[in-house]
Motif scaffolding. Structure first.
Motif, PDB file in Angstrom:
ATOM      1  N   VAL A   7       0.817  -1.129  -0.082  1.00 28.79           N
ATOM      2  CA  VAL A   7       0.177  -0.029   0.060  1.00 28.79           C
ATOM      3  C   VAL A   7       0.917   1.377   0.055  1.00 28.79           C
ATOM      4  CG1 VAL A   7      -1.758   1.339   1.207  1.00 28.79           C
ATOM      5  CG2 VAL A   7      -1.799  -1.417   1.297  1.00 28.79           C
ATOM      6  N   ALA A  18      -2.854   0.304  -3.867  1.00 31.60           N
ATOM      7  CA  ALA A  18      -2.464  -1.069  -3.169  1.00 31.60           C
ATOM      8  C   ALA A  18      -2.268  -1.851  -4.476  1.00 31.60           C
ATOM      9  CB  ALA A  18      -3.841  -1.487  -2.327  1.00 31.60           C
ATOM     10  N   GLN A  26      -9.837  -7.810  -1.531  1.00 29.99           N
ATOM     11  CA  GLN A  26     -10.955  -7.277  -1.668  1.00 29.99           C
ATOM     12  C   GLN A  26     -10.878  -5.785  -1.350  1.00 29.99           C
ATOM     13  OE1 GLN A  26     -14.466  -9.004   0.677  1.00 29.99           O
ATOM     14  NE2 GLN A  26     -15.975  -7.911  -0.535  1.00 29.99           N
ATOM     15  N   VAL A  27     -11.404  -4.932  -2.118  1.00 20.14           N
ATOM     16  CA  VAL A  27     -11.239  -3.419  -1.921  1.00 20.14           C
ATOM     17  C   VAL A  27     -12.914  -2.727  -2.063  1.00 20.14           C
ATOM     18  CG1 VAL A  27     -10.478  -1.208  -2.825  1.00 20.14           C
ATOM     19  CG2 VAL A  27      -9.014  -3.473  -2.916  1.00 20.14           C
ATOM     20  N   ARG A  28     -12.935  -1.953  -0.804  1.00 19.98           N
ATOM     21  CA  ARG A  28     -14.380  -1.340  -1.130  1.00 19.98           C
ATOM     22  C   ARG A  28     -14.094  -0.196  -0.171  1.00 19.98           C
ATOM     23  NH1 ARG A  28     -19.290  -4.316   1.343  1.00 19.98           N
ATOM     24  NH2 ARG A  28     -18.692  -5.673  -0.524  1.00 19.98           N
ATOM     25  N   ARG A  29     -14.758   1.076  -0.858  1.00 21.98           N
ATOM     26  CA  ARG A  29     -14.678   2.440  -0.161  1.00 21.98           C
ATOM     27  C   ARG A  29     -15.628   2.452   1.011  1.00 21.98           C
ATOM     28  NH1 ARG A  29     -15.510   7.296  -4.544  1.00 21.98           N
ATOM     29  NH2 ARG A  29     -17.631   6.146  -4.853  1.00 21.98           N
TER      30      ARG A  29
END
Length: 156
Positions: A7, A18, A26-29
């Motif tokens: 990161v 990242a 897993q990426v989420r705002r």
């Protein structure tokens, strides 16, 4: 398990990145549970542009996923080279390179000419001093630099 990622997030940068080397991420705002999560695969990076809304001429997407070069070893990727004590530039502009060198060498760099700030470089350094890095970059594009303690001025 077995996930390796990097990161890159600095308070003064306009973006956070990242990069995934192995595994899945897993990426989420935060704050938007309706938004679909992104699944990051090896050799991909997610870029979050914090200033996406501030771009008047060409708005940036707030979140993008980019493919990394599969033919490069982890030690040669811009995103992970720092782990191997290498400084790698792959077409970044001089302003972004200067920001990276400021952190790497603990100096302050000023570029007075906007045209010079837009120069793009491809280079890899391992044990060079900042003077040696600047001299190497100077060999490919015309600019002058002056080092005074921890301050560096770059100009025409």
């Amino acid at each position: 398990m077995g996930t390796a990622f990097n990161v890159k997030s600095y308070p003064n940068d306009d973006r956070t990145e990242a990069t995934l080397i192995r595994g899945l991420v897993q990426v989420r705002r935060t704050g938007d549970s309706r938004e679909k999560a992104l699944l990051l695969h090896p050799h991909e990076k997610v870029v979050v542009n914090r200033s996406a809304d501030n771009q008047e001429d060409q708005p940036l997407k707030p979140i993008t996923v980019q493919q990394l070069k599969h033919n490069l070893a982890d030690t040669s990727l811009v995103e992970t080279a720092w782990v191997y004590n290498k400084l790698v530039f792959d077409g970044e502009d001089f302003r972004d390179i200067a920001n990276e060198m400021e952190r790497w060498y603990n100096v302050k760099i000023s570029i007075t000419d906007p045209a010079i700030a837009r120069y793009r470089f491809h280079a890899k350094f391992e044990n060079e001093t900042i003077a040696e890095v600047l001299a190497a970059l100077q060999a490919s594009r015309p600019f002058t630099f002056k080092i005074n303690n921890h301050e560096i001025n770059i100009y025409k």
